[in-house]
Design an enzyme around this catalytic site. Structure first.
Site, PDB file in Angstrom:
ATOM      1  N   VAL A  19      -4.003   7.048  -8.678  1.00  0.00           N
ATOM      2  CA  VAL A  19      -4.671   6.784  -7.399  1.00  0.00           C
ATOM      3  C   VAL A  19      -4.684   8.037  -6.538  1.00  0.00           C
ATOM      4  O   VAL A  19      -5.728   8.420  -5.987  1.00  0.00           O
ATOM      5  CB  VAL A  19      -3.995   5.622  -6.646  1.00  0.00           C
ATOM      6  N   ARG A  94       1.121  -8.114  -7.720  1.00  0.00           N
ATOM      7  CA  ARG A  94       1.413  -7.065  -6.738  1.00  0.00           C
ATOM      8  C   ARG A  94       2.728  -7.353  -6.010  1.00  0.00           C
ATOM      9  O   ARG A  94       3.480  -6.455  -5.662  1.00  0.00           O
ATOM     10  CB  ARG A  94       0.263  -6.965  -5.735  1.00  0.00           C
ATOM     11  N   ALA A 124      -1.414   2.920   0.466  1.00  0.00           N
ATOM     12  CA  ALA A 124      -2.229   2.349  -0.611  1.00  0.00           C
ATOM     13  C   ALA A 124      -1.398   1.613  -1.650  1.00  0.00           C
ATOM     14  O   ALA A 124      -1.924   0.802  -2.410  1.00  0.00           O
ATOM     15  CB  ALA A 124      -3.033   3.449  -1.298  1.00  0.00           C
ATOM     16  N   THR A 125      -0.107   1.885  -1.708  1.00  0.00           N
ATOM     17  CA  THR A 125       0.758   1.337  -2.753  1.00  0.00           C
ATOM     18  C   THR A 125       0.917  -0.178  -2.620  1.00  0.00           C
ATOM     19  O   THR A 125       1.049  -0.704  -1.516  1.00  0.00           O
ATOM     20  CB  THR A 125       2.144   2.000  -2.690  1.00  0.00           C
ATOM     21  N   ASP A 154     -11.325  -5.004  -2.222  1.00  0.00           N
ATOM     22  CA  ASP A 154     -11.750  -6.376  -2.521  1.00  0.00           C
ATOM     23  C   ASP A 154     -13.124  -6.654  -1.901  1.00  0.00           C
ATOM     24  O   ASP A 154     -13.992  -7.264  -2.520  1.00  0.00           O
ATOM     25  CB  ASP A 154     -10.738  -7.386  -1.984  1.00  0.00           C
ATOM     26  N   ARG A 157     -15.744  -4.791  -3.876  1.00  0.00           N
ATOM     27  CA  ARG A 157     -16.015  -5.519  -5.125  1.00  0.00           C
ATOM     28  C   ARG A 157     -16.870  -6.751  -4.851  1.00  0.00           C
ATOM     29  O   ARG A 157     -17.792  -7.085  -5.609  1.00  0.00           O
ATOM     30  CB  ARG A 157     -14.695  -5.954  -5.767  1.00  0.00           C
ATOM     31  N   HIS A 181      -3.978  -8.652   0.152  1.00  0.00           N
ATOM     32  CA  HIS A 181      -4.616  -7.981  -0.984  1.00  0.00           C
ATOM     33  C   HIS A 181      -3.897  -8.493  -2.226  1.00  0.00           C
ATOM     34  O   HIS A 181      -2.947  -7.904  -2.718  1.00  0.00           O
ATOM     35  CB  HIS A 181      -4.464  -6.460  -0.854  1.00  0.00           C
TER      36      HIS A 181
END
Length: 323
Positions: A19, A94, A124-125, A154, A157, A181
């Protein structure tokens, strides 16, 4: 506090894995920042990325200083982006990553703040909502200056999938995924539209489309990461582009509305949680949260998503025990 008159944009990237390195590549290709410091526990990997990226400078749209650094370099940057942490493995959610990554983040944030850093954090992790809350608590910074990537990917997408279904470009689809998320996220179909036409109205007047197809579209969006991880081990291009988009909104002082993980302090009737919601992003971080009018079913699902996150946070943060 950040001076809005400063023209040089400086970023410290912590974690140069899939990433992080993809994010650095996106920054360089879009000419978003002037100075990028790359920091990683694996110094050889970070140094290799620096050299590799620098070799492509001749093809970049604008000059960009890219260098290897340490936590001490965070003192002089405007934005610290955290992509470090344990990766999500096949079959692992997650939220399974919480225990491992909370310990990692405590060490990271303490070292960043120890440098004298006084800018904006972008996390972001995964699990991103939990770790963004932890970053806020560990750093002591105002909530407006701690941002998680939230449901930006999300939502992207979702818009892509709806665009494919309705045969229009994704940037003409106006729809959001909000909430965690993760598995409890939800689509906001009540206000979703193609151009200016509400999606539900479009379906009602065209036999080509079916309401039940919307459920399948959402499930595919929600579970997209699992499919990608199964195929190639990790997701990184999409989220890197999302991080670059947030970074651009910050440094260009855009006041753009993006679905990021933000701290709720009364918005949507919730408190003590970071969660994916639309928010106005500018040079100072989160200017304000945008409250979408949710229908009753969406309100219930959003409340459930909040509670999922609070259940994870509660053992670690006292204030999250109240729902």
């Amino acid at each position: 506090m950040i001076d809005n008159n400063v023209r040089i944009s400086r970023v410290a990237l912590i974690g140069t894995g899939f990433v992080g390195s993809s994010y650095a590549f996106a920054l360089m290709n879009q000419g978003i920042v002037n100075d990028l410091v790359m920091i990683d526990l694996n110094e050889d990997k970070a140094k290799g990325d620096v050299i590799d990226l620098n070799h492509g400078k001749g093809f970049a749209p604008s000059p960009m200083n890219i260098r290897f650094g340490t936590y001490e370099d965070c003192k002089h940057v405007d934005l610290v982006v955290i992509c470090a942490g344990a990766n999500q493995k096949p079959g692992e959610t997650r939220l399974d990553l919480v225990e491992k990554n909370l310990k990692i983040f405590k060490s990271i944030v303490d070292q960043v703040m120890g440098s004298g850093f006084d800018g904006i954090f972008l996390v972001a992790t995964n699990p991103v909502d939990v770790l963004t809350y932890a970053t806020w608590k560990f750093s002591g910074l105002p909530k407006e200056r701690v941002i998680g990537s939230g449901t930006i990917l999300d939502t992207a997408r979702f818009r892509y999938s709806l665009g494919e279904y309705f045969k229009v470009a994704p940037n003409n689809v106006h729809a959001y995924i909000v909430g965690e998320h993760g598995d409890s996220e939800l689509p906001v179909y009540s206000s979703a539209s193609i151009g200016t036409t509400p999606i539900r109205k479009l379906i009602n007047r065209n036999d080509e489309y079916k309401l039940e197809d919307l459920d399948e579209i959402f499930v595919n969006v929600r579970d997209a990461a699992y499919s990608i991880i199964q195929s190639k081990g990790a997701t990184y291009y999409g989220i890197a582009m999302g991080l670059a988009r947030i970074t651009k909104a910050i440094f260009s002082n855009e006041n753009s509305i993006l679905t990021i993980s933000a701290h709720l302090d009364g918005s949507y009737g919730e408190n003590h949680v970071y969660i994916g919601v639309p928010a106005v992003i500018n040079r100072n971080g989160i200017r304000e949260i945008v409250e979408i009018d949710l229908d009753q079913d969406e309100k219930n699902k959003f409340s459930n998503s909040v509670n999922v996150l609070k259940d994870i946070l509660a053992p670690h943060f006292e204030e999250c025990k109240t729902k």
